[in-house]
Structure formats: C-alpha cells, structure tokens
Design a protein around this motif. Structure first.
Motif, PDB file in Angstrom:
ATOM      1  N   UNK A  12      27.369  48.621   4.848  1.00  0.00           N
ATOM      2  CA  UNK A  12      27.931  47.748   3.833  1.00  0.00           C
ATOM      3  C   UNK A  12      27.219  47.850   2.499  1.00  0.00           C
ATOM      4  N   UNK A  13      26.199  48.703   2.420  1.00  0.00           N
ATOM      5  CA  UNK A  13      25.416  48.826   1.181  1.00  0.00           C
ATOM      6  C   UNK A  13      25.292  50.288   0.768  1.00  0.00           C
ATOM      7  N   UNK A  14      24.511  51.065   1.510  1.00  0.00           N
ATOM      8  CA  UNK A  14      24.319  52.479   1.186  1.00  0.00           C
ATOM      9  C   UNK A  14      25.444  53.342   1.750  1.00  0.00           C
ATOM     10  N   UNK A  15      25.821  53.087   3.006  1.00  0.00           N
ATOM     11  CA  UNK A  15      26.830  53.907   3.672  1.00  0.00           C
ATOM     12  C   UNK A  15      28.229  53.414   3.352  1.00  0.00           C
ATOM     13  N   UNK A  16      29.138  54.356   3.224  1.00  0.00           N
ATOM     14  CA  UNK A  16      30.533  54.022   2.927  1.00  0.00           C
ATOM     15  C   UNK A  16      31.260  53.581   4.191  1.00  0.00           C
ATOM     16  N   UNK A  17      31.013  54.263   5.295  1.00  0.00           N
ATOM     17  CA  UNK A  17      31.771  54.021   6.524  1.00  0.00           C
ATOM     18  C   UNK A  17      30.853  53.967   7.743  1.00  0.00           C
ATOM     19  N   UNK A  18      29.644  53.479   7.558  1.00  0.00           N
ATOM     20  CA  UNK A  18      28.598  53.420   8.577  1.00  0.00           C
ATOM     21  C   UNK A  18      27.941  54.776   8.824  1.00  0.00           C
ATOM     22  N   UNK A  19      28.519  55.852   8.333  1.00  0.00           N
ATOM     23  CA  UNK A  19      28.007  57.170   8.676  1.00  0.00           C
ATOM     24  C   UNK A  19      27.715  58.082   7.488  1.00  0.00           C
ATOM     25  N   UNK A  20      28.261  57.796   6.314  1.00  0.00           N
ATOM     26  CA  UNK A  20      28.144  58.733   5.194  1.00  0.00           C
ATOM     27  C   UNK A  20      27.708  58.035   3.918  1.00  0.00           C
ATOM     28  N   UNK A 239      30.679  43.666  -2.189  1.00  0.00           N
ATOM     29  CA  UNK A 239      31.242  43.245  -0.911  1.00  0.00           C
ATOM     30  C   UNK A 239      30.313  42.330  -0.120  1.00  0.00           C
ATOM     31  N   UNK A 240      29.214  41.877  -0.731  1.00  0.00           N
ATOM     32  CA  UNK A 240      28.237  41.043  -0.028  1.00  0.00           C
ATOM     33  C   UNK A 240      28.821  39.679   0.321  1.00  0.00           C
ATOM     34  N   UNK A 241      28.254  39.063   1.372  1.00  0.00           N
ATOM     35  CA  UNK A 241      28.663  37.712   1.733  1.00  0.00           C
ATOM     36  C   UNK A 241      28.215  36.743   0.638  1.00  0.00           C
ATOM     37  N   UNK A 249      19.595  38.333  -7.949  1.00  0.00           N
ATOM     38  CA  UNK A 249      19.454  38.296  -9.409  1.00  0.00           C
ATOM     39  C   UNK A 249      20.594  39.045 -10.088  1.00  0.00           C
ATOM     40  N   UNK A 250      21.151  40.041  -9.393  1.00  0.00           N
ATOM     41  CA  UNK A 250      22.217  40.867  -9.954  1.00  0.00           C
ATOM     42  C   UNK A 250      23.288  41.089  -8.889  1.00  0.00           C
ATOM     43  N   UNK A 251      24.490  41.418  -9.341  1.00  0.00           N
ATOM     44  CA  UNK A 251      25.561  41.875  -8.457  1.00  0.00           C
ATOM     45  C   UNK A 251      26.098  43.182  -9.022  1.00  0.00           C
ATOM     46  N   UNK A 252      26.323  44.148  -8.135  1.00  0.00           N
ATOM     47  CA  UNK A 252      26.864  45.438  -8.560  1.00  0.00           C
ATOM     48  C   UNK A 252      28.207  45.672  -7.878  1.00  0.00           C
ATOM     49  N   UNK A 253      28.753  46.841  -8.020  1.00  0.00           N
ATOM     50  CA  UNK A 253      30.038  47.174  -7.393  1.00  0.00           C
ATOM     51  C   UNK A 253      29.855  47.271  -5.875  1.00  0.00           C
TER      52      UNK A 253
END
Length: 271
Positions: A12-20, A239-241, A249-253
């Motif tokens: 949900x942060x670095x990975x797009x689909x849990x794998x990439x 997409x964060x909760x 402190x910040x929100x990104x895409x």
C-alpha cells in the motif's frame, strides 16, 4: 544537503500490487541513495519476503522486517524474538476461537493446524513469483516451541470472522506478552513485546547518527503510525487510512501513482 534516513512501508506504500515497485519510484530512491540518503523498507513481512522487494529497488536498500523484529545494519542482521510464552498463549487463544495463526522466521512460515484454503490464499498474496518460502506444518505446540529460537513474529488472518479476530486480539493484548497490531482489518500482527517498526527506526537513527528531524517515513496503515511518529518528515500515502493521514506531516499521491517518487523529488530538492 545533510543525509536523510528514508524508510517506507511496502504494501500500500512502496509496492503497487504487493509484488512490484514502479520504475519511477525505483529511480527516485536510487537518486536519493546516490545523494547519500540511506534507504530501508519497513514491513510486517518476514525477512525473505521483504528482502526481495528491497532488491527491486537496489542491493543497497536495507530491510526492516517482521514489524521491526529484524533489521539490517552494516552487513549484520539484528533479531528480536516472540518467545515461548507468547507463542504458547497465541496458539491457545487462536485455537479456542477457531482461527489460524502463522509464525515466521527469516525464511520459513510455521503453523500448527492446516488453515482453511481461503486463509492460505490470503497469505500467499504476498509471495512474489520466483521466491520459494519454506512452509512447515509442525502439528503441535511442543513442536512449534522447538522453533522459538528463530521465530520473530506472527500473523492471524481472519477474513470471515471479524468478531473472533476482535476477541482474540483483546485477549492477547490483555496478557501483555507481545505487541499486537494490524496492517488490515482482517488480520492481527504479533510482534515481540516492546518492539514495533518504531523501535527499529530509533535504533537505526542512533546507529546512523541521523536524527528524527532528518528521517522521512512513508506509510499507509495502522502499523505504520508508530514509526511515522519517530520521523520529523512523516508522509501519508494518498490511499492511507484516515488515522495515518491525521498524524502525518505531509500527504502525497497514492502508491499506484508514484507518491513516494513525487514527494522525494520535491522535498529533497527544496529542503
């Protein structure tokens, strides 16, 4: 610019689909490392599953795995363990509620009873293609405890019994034998007592000499809040909760639109 410690959650942060990891995010993180900013992934995943994602970025990327119970530093691997009493009570409570618990070493998943197929399928979402993780059914609590010297953390997955999961979490939390967290509404993560991602972040800050004011942490889930509170630059994904966005402190895409890359391009250029 003085070095910043950069730490990102994976799912949900670095990975797009849990794998990439996307090419743009890989490029941004490598540019940051080229400029002298150490980079770590931080996840509830077992070490082997975290390492394969980190290596998509670079062999220079460090790993904080098992929700902070294991991490890399200067070629060494630091471990914290759940311990026999926590394993015993987890086994007892989950069995009583009819739930399935999985326990992790750096490279092997252990469990006592055969889980429902939908639970096993939920667990395997996180296993990338090409990586074979050891999976061992040990059958009894006695056999599980024989592996206590290597088990760093665990997870209880319950996509169809929210009430049983809630009761299990309440009972285990009341025993105060371990840190109980969650990365999603259908799971409960089991971490050594006094340990979470934030403790690994603090230890790395001390070892690198990089203070909280120059620590950048990206996250999206409830189990990221602790480490984000240790960072002077806490960044919630789009997409964060809501609870994560509230303390950041910040929100990104979001993670599917290179939120990490976009933030680093702006922040490391202007800071």
């Amino acid at each position: 610019m003085e070095p910043h410690l950069i730490i990102t959650d994976i799912d949900g942060t670095l990975a797009v689909d849990h794998q990439h990891v996307s090419p743009d995010t890989v490029t941004a993180l490598n540019l940051a490392m080229d400029a002298g900013h150490p980079f770590f992934v931080a996840t509830g995943r077992m070490y082997a599953l975290a390492k394969i994602i980190a290596e998509q970025v670079s062999d220079r990327a460090g790993v904080i795995g098992a929700n902070g119970a294991v991490y890399d530093f200067s070629g060494q691997r630091v471990h914290h363990l759940l311990g026999k009493e926590a394993l015993t009570q987890t086994n007892n409570v989950t069995s009583r509620h009819g739930l399935s618990a999985f326990y992790f070493s750096d490279d092997t998943v252990y469990y006592t009873q055969t889980p429902p197929t939908f639970v096993e399928a939920a667990l395997r979402v996180f296993q990338p293609d090409g990586l074979t993780v050891g999976v061992k059914q040990v059958g009894t609590l006695e056999n599980l405890l024989k592996r206590a010297d290597r088990i760093t953390n665990g997870i209880v997955i319950s996509p169809r019994d929210a009430e049983g999961l809630r009761r299990t979490q309440e009972e285990l939390a009341a025993m105060d034998l371990m840190h109980v967290s969650a990365s999603n509404h259908d799971n409960m993560e089991l971490i050594p007592r006094g340990i979470d991602k934030s403790t690994a972040v603090r230890e790395l800050q001390a070892k690198t000499g990089i203070p909280a004011s120059r620590t950048i942490v990206f996250g999206d889930g409830m189990n990221d809040i602790g480490m984000m509170q240790e960072a002077g630059v806490s960044v919630a994904m789009g997409n964060a909760v809501p609870a994560v966005k509230k303390i950041a402190a910040y929100t990104t895409d979001d993670n599917e639109h290179d939120g990490i890359a976009k933030f680093l391009a702006d922040y490391l250029k202007t800071e």
